[in-house]
Design a protein around this motif. Structure first.
Motif, PDB file in Angstrom:
ATOM      1  N   TYR A  76     -24.370  61.705 -21.295  1.00 59.04           N
ATOM      2  CA  TYR A  76     -24.525  61.047 -22.601  1.00 59.04           C
ATOM      3  C   TYR A  76     -24.386  59.534 -22.400  1.00 59.04           C
ATOM      4  O   TYR A  76     -23.406  59.066 -21.822  1.00 59.04           O
ATOM      5  N   VAL A  77     -25.392  58.773 -22.834  1.00 62.50           N
ATOM      6  CA  VAL A  77     -25.372  57.311 -22.673  1.00 62.50           C
ATOM      7  C   VAL A  77     -25.340  56.671 -24.062  1.00 62.50           C
ATOM      8  O   VAL A  77     -26.158  57.001 -24.918  1.00 62.50           O
ATOM      9  N   TYR A  78     -24.386  55.759 -24.281  1.00 62.57           N
ATOM     10  CA  TYR A  78     -24.250  55.114 -25.593  1.00 62.57           C
ATOM     11  C   TYR A  78     -23.997  53.622 -25.405  1.00 62.57           C
ATOM     12  O   TYR A  78     -23.670  53.168 -24.300  1.00 62.57           O
ATOM     13  N   ALA A  79     -24.146  52.872 -26.501  1.00 58.47           N
ATOM     14  CA  ALA A  79     -23.776  51.450 -26.474  1.00 58.47           C
ATOM     15  C   ALA A  79     -22.939  51.134 -27.701  1.00 58.47           C
ATOM     16  O   ALA A  79     -23.170  51.688 -28.783  1.00 58.47           O
ATOM     17  N   VAL A  80     -21.961  50.266 -27.522  1.00 63.67           N
ATOM     18  CA  VAL A  80     -21.218  49.702 -28.656  1.00 63.67           C
ATOM     19  C   VAL A  80     -21.447  48.201 -28.583  1.00 63.67           C
ATOM     20  O   VAL A  80     -21.113  47.559 -27.582  1.00 63.67           O
ATOM     21  N   VAL A 108     -26.427  53.918 -30.539  1.00 62.03           N
ATOM     22  CA  VAL A 108     -25.915  52.541 -30.528  1.00 62.03           C
ATOM     23  C   VAL A 108     -24.997  52.383 -31.733  1.00 62.03           C
ATOM     24  O   VAL A 108     -25.387  52.697 -32.858  1.00 62.03           O
ATOM     25  N   PHE A 109     -23.788  51.926 -31.494  1.00 55.50           N
ATOM     26  CA  PHE A 109     -22.820  51.729 -32.572  1.00 55.50           C
ATOM     27  C   PHE A 109     -22.591  50.237 -32.776  1.00 55.50           C
ATOM     28  O   PHE A 109     -22.421  49.498 -31.808  1.00 55.50           O
ATOM     29  N   GLU A 110     -22.574  49.830 -34.051  1.00 57.85           N
ATOM     30  CA  GLU A 110     -22.284  48.424 -34.383  1.00 57.85           C
ATOM     31  C   GLU A 110     -20.788  48.299 -34.658  1.00 57.85           C
ATOM     32  O   GLU A 110     -20.227  49.106 -35.383  1.00 57.85           O
TER      33      GLU A 110
END
Ligand SMILES: Cc1cc2nc3c(=O)[nH]c(=O)nc-3n(C[C@H](O)[C@H](O)[C@H](O)COP(=O)(O)O)c2cc1C
Ligand code: SF4
Ligand code: SF4
Length: 247
Positions: A76-80, A108-110
């Motif tokens: 699982y790849v995510y960005a914050v 992507v989370f802000e």
């Protein structure tokens, strides 16, 4: 495995809150400077990218890292992406960069944080900053839960980020940085610069590159408030996240 970049500590704080106790934190600026772009992700471990938005776009040094990144194994790849107002289309731009490296970004989370963009305007201080930090901690717990649940979201907005990126490129010149008499020659600005754009000569900082990532670490983190960006910054607040202990 968590890749992060920070200028004034907000994204470092987020990275620390999101990482599990045995997860490796990798500073993308250090990786670029040492030329390390290949990583083996431990089995079943998430891959995270945590960094600030600049001009609704991706910081130059993060872009330089992502455009050469090679990952063996990916789950699982995510960005914050941390921001002072809105991340705009920076998530979409990151998605595009990573796709070209065969890395699929799932979410992507802000994360709203205190604004450090004092090169442009007067940034808030005092209670407004404290309130933002308290809310950010709450939001980080929510984001952490969504990451654990491997939440997936459609990532949009590349066009807006590309306009921002053009403005960012025009703004990356170091020409307006200067130092005043309150400089005590401690060398922290040169040490903290992720772009190696500052060198100490004769006990004072000199900007040795024409352009930089514009992270504001030098100007915000100088303990003597000796660095200016033209005349406008003399009276403006500085910002450093408490995780950096004022340095
Ligand atoms: C050059 C520059 C551009 C920025 N552009 C934006 C922006 O487009 N939108 C926004 O909400 N915040 C913007 N910010 C604010 C930062 O993204 C925000 O304060 C971030 O949390 C700083 O993270 P750091 O402490 O990890 O460096 C900008 C800051 C800088 C220095
Ligand atoms: S951090 Fe500030 S006081 Fe220290 S050398 Fe740089 S400009 Fe001078
Ligand atoms: S010169 Fe200052 S603003 Fe530019 S990358 Fe270095 S620390 Fe950041």
């Amino acid at each position: 495995m968590l890749f992060y970049f920070t200028g004034t500590g907000n994204s470092l704080l987020a990275a620390h809150r999101l990482a599990s106790s045995d997860e490796k934190l990798i500073n993308m600026a250090d990786a670029v400077n040492s030329g390390k772009f290949s990583y083996i992700v431990p089995e079943n471990e998430n891959v995270g990218f945590v960094f600030p938005v600049y001009f609704y776009s991706v910081p130059d040094i993060v872009e330089r890292f992502c455009r050469r990144l090679k990952l063996k194994n990916q789950n699982y790849v995510y960005a914050v992406i941390t921001c002072g107002g809105s991340i705009g289309g920076s998530g979409g731009l990151l998605w595009e960069m990573l796709s070209k490296r065969n890395i699929e970004l799932y979410n992507v989370f802000e994360l709203l944080m205190p604004d450090n963009a004092m090169l442009f305007y007067i940034i808030p201080n005092g209670s407004e900053v404290s309130e933002r930090l308290v809310n950010a901690e709450k939001n980080l717990s929510g984001i952490k839960n969504k990451i654990s649940a491997h939440e997936i979201k459609v990532i949009k907005g590349r066009a807006a980020a590309k306009i921002g990126r053009t403005a960012y490129r025009l703004f990356r010149s170091t020409k307006k940085f200067c130092v005043d008499n309150s400089c005590v020659g401690c060398g922290l600005c040169a040490k903290n610069c992720p772009d190696k754009a500052i060198e100490m000569k004769g006990g004072k900082p000199h900007w040795i590159k024409d352009a930089c990532t514009k992270c504001t670490a030098c100007i915000n983190r100088c303990p003597s408030k000796a660095i200016q960006y033209g005349k406008a910054t003399v009276k403006r607040n500085r910002y450093v996240n408490p995780i950096l202990g004022g340095k």
